[in-house]
Scaffold this active site. Structure first.
Site, PDB file in Angstrom:
ATOM      1  N   CYS A   1       2.153   0.421  -2.177  1.00 41.76           N
ATOM      2  CA  CYS A   1       2.472  -0.309  -0.946  1.00 41.76           C
ATOM      3  C   CYS A   1       1.183  -0.775  -0.262  1.00 41.76           C
ATOM      4  O   CYS A   1       0.457  -1.584  -0.824  1.00 41.76           O
ATOM      5  CB  CYS A   1       3.344   0.553  -0.035  1.00 41.76           C
TER       6      CYS A   1
ATOM      7  N   HIS B   1       7.870   0.988  -3.175  1.00 45.98           N
ATOM      8  CA  HIS B   1       7.719   2.442  -3.186  1.00 45.98           C
ATOM      9  C   HIS B   1       8.412   3.028  -4.414  1.00 45.98           C
ATOM     10  O   HIS B   1       9.621   3.247  -4.378  1.00 45.98           O
ATOM     11  CB  HIS B   1       8.325   3.040  -1.916  1.00 45.98           C
TER      12      HIS B   1
ATOM     13  N   GLU C   1       8.423   5.946  -5.414  1.00 48.50           N
ATOM     14  CA  GLU C   1       8.990   7.272  -5.081  1.00 48.50           C
ATOM     15  C   GLU C   1      10.315   7.154  -4.332  1.00 48.50           C
ATOM     16  O   GLU C   1      11.006   8.136  -4.123  1.00 48.50           O
ATOM     17  CB  GLU C   1       7.966   8.092  -4.283  1.00 48.50           C
TER      18      GLU C   1
END
Lengths: 253, 201
Positions: free
Chosen positions: B79, B181, B183
């Protein structure tokens, strides 16, 4: 193309999910962490945990729930309810939440939006607003729909964006819990006026309601609770229906 | 061991957990020795470009990151962390980045909702080990208001489309950036991180 998001909302009291109807007659449903995992695996794009906890003791339990949820899912989730200060933001963000929604506290002290946006970034500041139609106008209500602030919904949305909110949750008190569809009109008015994403909330009863608010209401996302909790609508079926009706949705989950 | 650089920019717990879940030995640190000893570096980041660069300077990490990158150590920017890998950002001013890759960070223009927030499709730009097992059009989760204008389109592994095509994954040898992202990107995110893990071996 950016996909339209489907967002189950979980009202949480301490460590239990509950769902009220028109903010009353609260009924117990399930374990929030388990439910979050289930929704995440079954195609939810994002989750909202709404903290309806009254006691301080349960608030600590709630933070624990946020942490456990972050450990167990890998989609974004937001926390709302009882957030009053930058410190409150910090607590839930540190526990693993991605976004924080503020409602009454932002009406009472609009600077909170700016303070939180500067400290954590606009992307995690969600302005949640409860609106109700009075004659020709849509007014903003606080304290669970009990107090009319006199603020006009569109004015407040625009101001919220200017102050630094990164997203708006628009909850229609009139349609909440009624399962007769979202309030399309006000959703469209606000979504067309602001340049941040708008999440429609309140009134989902069937798949068509989602289609209407995402297409006609121009919402970027649709939030619902009971239709998902009680298994009346399966997210995968809903997404297939939306896709077949020309709405871009994420189907690889 | 891999190090997630801890320079006070947002919550890195979720990034930590994602790598830990892949069975990797992860530490979160701003210590130069730890970074030097690690086999790979993760540069996370949420917030403003200027503040993030200032924090890297405050912790005296700018040269450290550059040296480790120059030595061929894999470095992944996520990011804002990806944006920092580039030369310059025009986020509320004009700020110098790490300059490991060539290109500028600019604001989205046109009639678009900003931030670009939500799930968007990965569009393959070229074959790369990072794209193993990723089908065309899989979705990942984005949250950003500025995007990369790459100088070398050859660096782009995946594009996404928002108003126009913008880079979603970039790579030049050991330097990797992901604008979204991983994750928070469900199964697709895990596959991408797994590909990175393979690369780090």
């Amino acid at each position: 193309m950016l996909a339209k998001r489907i967002i189950p909302c979980l009202d949480v009291d301490g460590a239990r999910v509950v769902k009220g109807k028109k903010f009353k007659n609260i009924k117990d449903v399930a374990d929030p962490v388990e439910l979050a995992k289930l929704y995440s695996e079954r195609g939810a794009d994002e989750l909202v945990f709404y903290d309806i906890t009254a006691s301080n003791e349960n608030r600590d339990i709630f933070i624990d729930v946020v942490e456990k949820t972050a450990e167990n899912i890998n989609i974004p989730f937001a926390i709302g309810g009882g957030i009053k200060s930058v410190d409150d933001f910090k607590k839930v963000l540190r526990a693993g939440a991605d976004k924080v929604s503020i409602n009454s506290a932002a009406v009472k002290r609009p600077e909170l939006i700016t303070e939180a946006a500067l400290k954590f970034g606009s992307q995690c500041v969600v302005l949640s607003m409860d609106v109700k139609r009075n004659g020709r106008h849509w007014d903003v209500y606080i304290n669970g729909g009990r107090i009319n602030t006199g603020l006009k919904a569109l004015d407040w949305a625009v101001k919220g964006q200017r102050l630094g909110a990164g997203e708006i949750v628009l909850n229609s008190i009139d349609s909440d819990g009624e399962k007769n569809g979202y309030s399309i009109e006000i959703t469209k008015i606000i979504s067309e006026e602001v340049s941040i994403p708008v999440i429609a909330s309140g009134g989902a009863g069937n798949r068509r309601h989602f289609l209407e608010v995402l297409k006609d209401g121009k919402a970027d996302a649709a939030l619902a609770a009971s239709v998902f909790h009680y298994g009346e609508i399966k997210i995968a079926d809903l997404k297939e229906y939306l896709y077949n009706n020309g709405v871009e949705v994420r189907s690889d989950f | 061991m891999i190090t997630i650089i801890d320079y006070d920019v947002g919550n890195i717990k979720n990034v930590y957990r994602a790598f830990e879940n892949l069975g990797l030995d992860v530490v979160v640190s701003a210590d130069k020795e730890a970074i030097k000893k690690s086999s790979a570096i993760i540069l996370p980041g949420v917030g403003a470009f200027k503040d993030a660069m200032e924090n890297l300077k405050k912790y005296d990490l700018v040269d450290c990151i550059k040296e480790n990158a120059a030595g061929g150590k894999p470095i992944l920017g996520i990011c804002l962390g990806m944006q920092l890998l580039f030369e310059k950002s025009y986020e509320d001013g004009e700020w110098e980045g790490l300059g490991l890759l060539k290109g500028d960070i600019v604001k989205f223009s046109g009639d678009l909702k900003i931030p670009h927030m939500g799930w968007n499709k990965l569009i393959k730009a070229k074959e790369d080990s990072l794209s193993n097992d990723i089908r065309e059009g899989e979705y990942v989760y984005f949250v950003h208001s500025y995007h990369l204008n790459p100088q070398n389109e050859d660096d782009v592994v995946f594009w996404t489309y928002y108003g126009k095509r913008i880079p979603a994954v970039v790579r030049q040898r050991n330097i990797i950036g992901m604008q979204f992202h991983p994750e928070k990107s469900g199964k697709t995110g895990i596959k991408l991180l797994r590909n990175i893990k393979e690369m780090m071996k």
